[in-house]
Design an enzyme around this catalytic site. Structure first.
Site, PDB file in Angstrom:
ATOM      1  CE1 TYR A  71      -3.349  -2.698   0.156  1.00  0.00           C
ATOM      2  CE2 TYR A  71      -3.961  -1.932   2.341  1.00  0.00           C
ATOM      3  CZ  TYR A  71      -4.182  -2.762   1.251  1.00  0.00           C
ATOM      4  OH  TYR A  71      -5.213  -3.647   1.269  1.00  0.00           O
ATOM      5  CD  GLU A  78      -2.878  15.465  -6.377  1.00  0.00           C
ATOM      6  OE1 GLU A  78      -2.659  14.232  -6.420  1.00  0.00           O
ATOM      7  OE2 GLU A  78      -3.738  15.965  -5.632  1.00  0.00           O
TER       8      GLU A  78
END
Ligand code: THU
Length: 156
Positions: A71, A78
């Site tokens: 994870y 961005e």
């Protein structure tokens, strides 16, 4: 944007804001971020994010979030789009538009992404959008006040 030599590399040092973007340019940039959102790879969070970056020379680079089974290796849209742009030779940016699926809130970049934007100047625009196309305009400086940046590394 002027540049100075630093430790054998090149660092951006002057940071001037650009003239305001036209309404049409902003709307197109947001649309590109919404299209980029469709490529989001987010099987874990199911939270799709897209970003579209307008460079000084009016190129538009797009990116999305890319998650990972490990994870913590996931990458935000961005940061992804900025890394894409830099790797394609762009270092001066006019604006970034960000899109998500949240209908009731403007998507707002995480702290890490704010710092990533700030590396390339304080005075450029960040458009936080909603799926219906409504948006808030912020500058990088507004999103990350009193920030630490590359200029600090030149000070004693
Ligand atoms: N995410 C972005 O890509 N940008 C943001 O502005 C906020 C969060 C991603 C990271 C992760 O893949 C998912 O959204 C949920 O946090």
């Amino acid at each position: 944007m002027d540049q100075v030599e630093f430790s054998g590399g090149v660092m951006h040092i002057k940071d001037h804001s650009s003239p305001p973007l036209s309404q049409e340019t902003v709307e197109k940039l947001i649309q590109r971020s919404q299209e980029a959102k469709q490529q989001a790879y987010c099987p874990y969070s199911k939270f799709r994010v897209g970003a579209a970056l307008l460079t000084k020379d009016n190129s538009v680079i797009t990116g999305c979030n890319v998650e990972n089974a490990c994870y913590n290796l996931g990458v935000c849209a961005e940061r992804n789009v900025i890394a894409k742009a830099v790797s394609e030779g762009h270092r001066s940016f006019k604006a970034i538009a960000i899109a998500s699926d949240m209908n009731d809130k403007f998507i707002s970049p995480c702290g890490g992404c704010r710092q990533f934007m700030r590396e390339f100047g304080l005075h450029w625009d960040v458009y936080l959008s909603k799926p219906d196309g409504l948006y808030l305009k912020r500058t990088v400086d507004e999103l990350l006040p009193d920030s630490f940046g590359p200029e600090e590394l030149l000070r004693k």
